[in-house]
Design a protein around this motif. Structure first.
Motif, PDB file in Angstrom:
ATOM      1  N   LEU A 154       0.825  -1.208   0.000  1.00  0.00           N
ATOM      2  CA  LEU A 154       0.000   0.000   0.000  1.00  0.00           C
ATOM      3  C   LEU A 154       0.860   1.258   0.000  1.00  0.00           C
ATOM      4  O   LEU A 154       0.617   2.187  -0.783  1.00  0.00           O
ATOM      5  CB  LEU A 154      -0.935  -0.012   1.215  1.00  0.00           C
ATOM      6  CG  LEU A 154      -1.993  -1.117   1.202  1.00  0.00           C
ATOM      7  CD1 LEU A 154      -2.848  -1.066   2.461  1.00  0.00           C
ATOM      8  CD2 LEU A 154      -2.872  -1.025  -0.036  1.00  0.00           C
ATOM      9  N   ALA A 155       1.865   1.297   0.882  1.00  0.00           N
ATOM     10  CA  ALA A 155       2.778   2.450   0.855  1.00  0.00           C
ATOM     11  C   ALA A 155       3.566   2.467  -0.447  1.00  0.00           C
ATOM     12  O   ALA A 155       3.851   3.529  -1.007  1.00  0.00           O
ATOM     13  CB  ALA A 155       3.726   2.399   2.050  1.00  0.00           C
ATOM     14  N   SER A 160       5.104   4.781  -5.345  1.00  0.00           N
ATOM     15  CA  SER A 160       5.410   4.481  -6.748  1.00  0.00           C
ATOM     16  C   SER A 160       4.673   5.433  -7.677  1.00  0.00           C
ATOM     17  O   SER A 160       5.234   5.916  -8.669  1.00  0.00           O
ATOM     18  CB  SER A 160       5.037   3.039  -7.078  1.00  0.00           C
ATOM     19  OG  SER A 160       5.834   2.120  -6.373  1.00  0.00           O
ATOM     20  N   GLY A 161       3.405   5.686  -7.370  1.00  0.00           N
ATOM     21  CA  GLY A 161       2.663   6.634  -8.184  1.00  0.00           C
ATOM     22  C   GLY A 161       3.281   8.015  -8.153  1.00  0.00           C
ATOM     23  O   GLY A 161       3.401   8.687  -9.183  1.00  0.00           O
ATOM     24  N   LEU A 162       3.718   8.421  -6.960  1.00  0.00           N
ATOM     25  CA  LEU A 162       4.374   9.727  -6.832  1.00  0.00           C
ATOM     26  C   LEU A 162       5.701   9.740  -7.588  1.00  0.00           C
ATOM     27  O   LEU A 162       6.008  10.700  -8.312  1.00  0.00           O
ATOM     28  CB  LEU A 162       4.608  10.041  -5.350  1.00  0.00           C
ATOM     29  CG  LEU A 162       5.318  11.358  -5.027  1.00  0.00           C
ATOM     30  CD1 LEU A 162       4.549  12.546  -5.602  1.00  0.00           C
ATOM     31  CD2 LEU A 162       5.496  11.505  -3.519  1.00  0.00           C
ATOM     32  N   PRO A 210       2.643  10.552   1.580  1.00  0.00           N
ATOM     33  CA  PRO A 210       1.906   9.282   1.538  1.00  0.00           C
ATOM     34  C   PRO A 210       2.461   8.194   2.452  1.00  0.00           C
ATOM     35  O   PRO A 210       1.709   7.425   3.039  1.00  0.00           O
ATOM     36  CB  PRO A 210       2.023   8.869   0.061  1.00  0.00           C
ATOM     37  CG  PRO A 210       2.302  10.126  -0.680  1.00  0.00           C
ATOM     38  CD  PRO A 210       3.072  10.991   0.248  1.00  0.00           C
ATOM     39  N   SER A 211       3.777   8.137   2.598  1.00  0.00           N
ATOM     40  CA  SER A 211       4.373   7.066   3.388  1.00  0.00           C
ATOM     41  C   SER A 211       4.103   7.205   4.874  1.00  0.00           C
ATOM     42  O   SER A 211       4.258   6.235   5.636  1.00  0.00           O
ATOM     43  CB  SER A 211       5.880   7.027   3.149  1.00  0.00           C
ATOM     44  OG  SER A 211       6.485   8.256   3.508  1.00  0.00           O
ATOM     45  N   ALA A 240      -6.076   4.673  -0.425  1.00  0.00           N
ATOM     46  CA  ALA A 240      -6.755   5.731  -1.187  1.00  0.00           C
ATOM     47  C   ALA A 240      -5.753   6.640  -1.883  1.00  0.00           C
ATOM     48  O   ALA A 240      -5.921   6.981  -3.065  1.00  0.00           O
ATOM     49  CB  ALA A 240      -7.652   6.547  -0.255  1.00  0.00           C
ATOM     50  N   VAL A 241      -4.693   7.010  -1.167  1.00  0.00           N
ATOM     51  CA  VAL A 241      -3.661   7.856  -1.779  1.00  0.00           C
ATOM     52  C   VAL A 241      -2.972   7.102  -2.916  1.00  0.00           C
ATOM     53  O   VAL A 241      -2.626   7.689  -3.952  1.00  0.00           O
ATOM     54  CB  VAL A 241      -2.634   8.299  -0.718  1.00  0.00           C
ATOM     55  CG1 VAL A 241      -1.469   9.038  -1.374  1.00  0.00           C
ATOM     56  CG2 VAL A 241      -3.294   9.189   0.317  1.00  0.00           C
ATOM     57  N   GLY A 242      -2.784   5.788  -2.738  1.00  0.00           N
ATOM     58  CA  GLY A 242      -2.170   4.987  -3.788  1.00  0.00           C
ATOM     59  C   GLY A 242      -2.992   4.984  -5.067  1.00  0.00           C
ATOM     60  O   GLY A 242      -2.443   5.101  -6.170  1.00  0.00           O
ATOM     61  N   VAL A 243      -4.306   4.841  -4.928  1.00  0.00           N
ATOM     62  CA  VAL A 243      -5.189   4.855  -6.100  1.00  0.00           C
ATOM     63  C   VAL A 243      -5.088   6.197  -6.822  1.00  0.00           C
ATOM     64  O   VAL A 243      -4.963   6.258  -8.059  1.00  0.00           O
ATOM     65  CB  VAL A 243      -6.645   4.566  -5.679  1.00  0.00           C
ATOM     66  CG1 VAL A 243      -7.599   4.818  -6.849  1.00  0.00           C
ATOM     67  CG2 VAL A 243      -6.781   3.134  -5.178  1.00  0.00           C
ATOM     68  N   VAL A 244      -5.120   7.281  -6.054  1.00  0.00           N
ATOM     69  CA  VAL A 244      -5.055   8.615  -6.652  1.00  0.00           C
ATOM     70  C   VAL A 244      -3.701   8.849  -7.318  1.00  0.00           C
ATOM     71  O   VAL A 244      -3.624   9.346  -8.454  1.00  0.00           O
ATOM     72  CB  VAL A 244      -5.328   9.697  -5.588  1.00  0.00           C
ATOM     73  CG1 VAL A 244      -5.086  11.088  -6.165  1.00  0.00           C
ATOM     74  CG2 VAL A 244      -6.746   9.577  -5.064  1.00  0.00           C
ATOM     75  N   SER A 245      -2.608   8.492  -6.624  1.00  0.00           N
ATOM     76  CA  SER A 245      -1.275   8.766  -7.171  1.00  0.00           C
ATOM     77  C   SER A 245      -1.001   7.935  -8.418  1.00  0.00           C
ATOM     78  O   SER A 245      -0.376   8.415  -9.368  1.00  0.00           O
ATOM     79  CB  SER A 245      -0.198   8.502  -6.114  1.00  0.00           C
ATOM     80  OG  SER A 245      -0.125   7.129  -5.783  1.00  0.00           O
ATOM     81  N   LEU A 246      -1.492   6.690  -8.455  1.00  0.00           N
ATOM     82  CA  LEU A 246      -1.302   5.866  -9.650  1.00  0.00           C
ATOM     83  C   LEU A 246      -2.164   6.375 -10.812  1.00  0.00           C
ATOM     84  O   LEU A 246      -1.750   6.291 -11.977  1.00  0.00           O
ATOM     85  CB  LEU A 246      -1.629   4.409  -9.339  1.00  0.00           C
ATOM     86  CG  LEU A 246      -0.605   3.695  -8.447  1.00  0.00           C
ATOM     87  CD1 LEU A 246      -1.127   2.327  -8.026  1.00  0.00           C
ATOM     88  CD2 LEU A 246       0.740   3.541  -9.156  1.00  0.00           C
ATOM     89  N   ALA A 247      -3.346   6.896 -10.499  1.00  0.00           N
ATOM     90  CA  ALA A 247      -4.179   7.491 -11.554  1.00  0.00           C
ATOM     91  C   ALA A 247      -3.497   8.728 -12.139  1.00  0.00           C
ATOM     92  O   ALA A 247      -3.490   8.932 -13.361  1.00  0.00           O
ATOM     93  CB  ALA A 247      -5.552   7.855 -10.991  1.00  0.00           C
ATOM     94  N   VAL A 248      -2.918   9.549 -11.278  1.00  0.00           N
ATOM     95  CA  VAL A 248      -2.189  10.732 -11.761  1.00  0.00           C
ATOM     96  C   VAL A 248      -0.969  10.302 -12.575  1.00  0.00           C
ATOM     97  O   VAL A 248      -0.651  10.908 -13.614  1.00  0.00           O
ATOM     98  CB  VAL A 248      -1.768  11.621 -10.576  1.00  0.00           C
ATOM     99  CG1 VAL A 248      -0.877  12.769 -11.055  1.00  0.00           C
ATOM    100  CG2 VAL A 248      -2.996  12.181  -9.870  1.00  0.00           C
ATOM    101  N   ALA A 249      -0.282   9.244 -12.131  1.00  0.00           N
ATOM    102  CA  ALA A 249       0.881   8.752 -12.873  1.00  0.00           C
ATOM    103  C   ALA A 249       0.472   8.233 -14.256  1.00  0.00           C
ATOM    104  O   ALA A 249       1.200   8.421 -15.240  1.00  0.00           O
ATOM    105  CB  ALA A 249       1.581   7.648 -12.084  1.00  0.00           C
ATOM    106  N   THR A 250      -0.687   7.595 -14.338  1.00  0.00           N
ATOM    107  CA  THR A 250      -1.180   7.125 -15.639  1.00  0.00           C
ATOM    108  C   THR A 250      -1.468   8.295 -16.562  1.00  0.00           C
ATOM    109  O   THR A 250      -1.139   8.265 -17.761  1.00  0.00           O
ATOM    110  CB  THR A 250      -2.454   6.281 -15.440  1.00  0.00           C
ATOM    111  OG1 THR A 250      -2.151   5.162 -14.599  1.00  0.00           O
ATOM    112  CG2 THR A 250      -2.972   5.778 -16.777  1.00  0.00           C
TER     113      THR A 250
END
Length: 259
Positions: A154-155, A160-162, A210-211, A240-250
Motif C-alpha cells: 500500500l505504501a 510508486s505513483g508519486l 503518503p508514506s 486511497a492515496v495509492g489509487v489517486v497517485s497511480l491514476a495521476v501517474a497514468t
C-alpha cells in the motif's frame, strides 16, 4: 483480394488491462532483480545505519523508538518505489523509451501499474530485514512484522505513483533524479523523526506525505494492545492515496508518451 490485404494489414486488437499488466510486471521484475538488487542492499544498509545512529539518542521501547524503526523500515520502500522509479521514468522519457511503449497495443495504465508493482514488491525482503533488526536494537516485539505484508504494497503503491509522476513530468532527466532524491529525503526526515518532536508546519508536511500513514500503521503494532481500527484507518488512507497517485501517474504517462 483487396479486402484480404486490408484485413492482413489491420492492427491487432489492444490487450486487456490485466494480461498486459502481468506481462509488464514480469518483465520489469526480471529487470529489477538484475539491476536493482545491489541498490536494494544499499537501501537496507542505509536504513539499518540510521537506526544504529539513533540508538544512541533514543530510549529503547519508547514511542520515539517505534517511530525510528517503523520510519526506517518504510524508508526502504521510499528509496526504491519513489526515488528509483522517478529516475527510471525520467531516463525512459529522456532516452525515447516511452516511444517503444507507446507503439505497443497495451493500455497506458498497465505500463505504469506494472512498473510500479515490480519496483514496490521486491522491497519486501529489505523492509522485513530492516524492521527485524530495528526491533532487536530497540527491544520492540517482533509479533507485528506481519503487518508489513499490507504496509509494503500500500505504501509502495502510493510512493510508486508519486515517483512515476515526478519522473514523467520532469522536463529533464536530471530534474527527475533531483525530485526523486528530494522525495526520499522527505520520507527520511519526516518518517523517522517522531511526530511529537516536529514543529507545526513540518508536521503538516508530514501528514501530506503518503508514506506517513504506512509508518503510523506499522508503529501502532508495537504497543501491548494495538488499536487495530486505527491501523486499518491508516492503511485505508494509504490505499486511497495509492489509487489517486497511480491514476495521476497514468495521466502523466499518457501526456509524456502521446504528446
Amino acid at each position: 483480394m483487396r479486402g484480404a490485404v486490408e484485413d492482413a494489414a489491420g492492427l491487432a486488437p489492444r490487450a486487456r488491462l490485466w494480461p498486459a499488466l502481468c506481462a509488464v510486471y514480469r518483465a520489469q521484475l526480471s529487470r529489477a532483480r538484475v539491476a536493482r538488487i545491489p541498490l536494494l542492499f544499499v537501501a537496507t544498509f542505509q536504513s539499518i545505519g540510521i537506526m544504529v545512529l539513533m540508538r544512541g539518542v533514543v530510549s529503547t521501547g519508547s514511542d520515539a523508538a517505534r517511530a525510528v524503526v517503523s520510519g526506517s523500515s518504510v524508508l526502504v520502500v521510499a528509496f526504491v518505489a519513489l526515488n528509483l522509479l522517478a529516475q527510471y521514468f525520467g531516463q525512459l522519457r529522456a532516452s525515447g523509451g516511452l516511444d517503444h511503449y507507446a507503439t505497443l497495443p497495451v493500455p497506458a495504465a498497465s505500463v505504469v501499474l506494472g512498473a510500479a508493482a515490480a519496483y514496490a514488491s521486491f522491497t519486501l525482503p529489505g523492509t522485513v530485514v530492516t524492521a527485524a533488526v530495528g526491533c532487536v536494537l530497540f527491544h520492540l516485539p517482533l509479533g507485528g512484522l506481519w503487518v508489513l505484508g499490507a504496509v509494503v504494497p500500500l505504501a509502495g503503491a502510493a510512493l510508486s505513483g508519486l515517483g512515476a509522476t515526478l519522473g514523467l513530468l520532469a522536463p529533464r532527466q536530471e530534474l527527475a533524479t533531483l525530485f526523486g532524491q528530494l522525495g526520499m529525503s522527505a520520507a527520511l526526515l519526516l518518517g523517522v523523526l517522531p511526530a511529537g518532536h516536529l514543529p507545526g508546519p513540518v508536521g503538516l508536511a508530514r501528514d501530506a506525505l503518503p508514506s506517513t500513514y504506512g509508518v503510523e500503521a506499522f508503529a501502532r503494532t508495537f504497543g501491548g494492545s494495538p488499536d487495530w481500527a486505527a491501523v486499518l484507518g491508516d492503511l485505508s488512507v494509504c490505499a486511497a492515496v495509492g489509487v489517486v497517485s497511480l491514476a495521476v501517474a497514468t495521466w502523466a504517462y499518457r501526456r509524456a508518451a502521446y504528446r
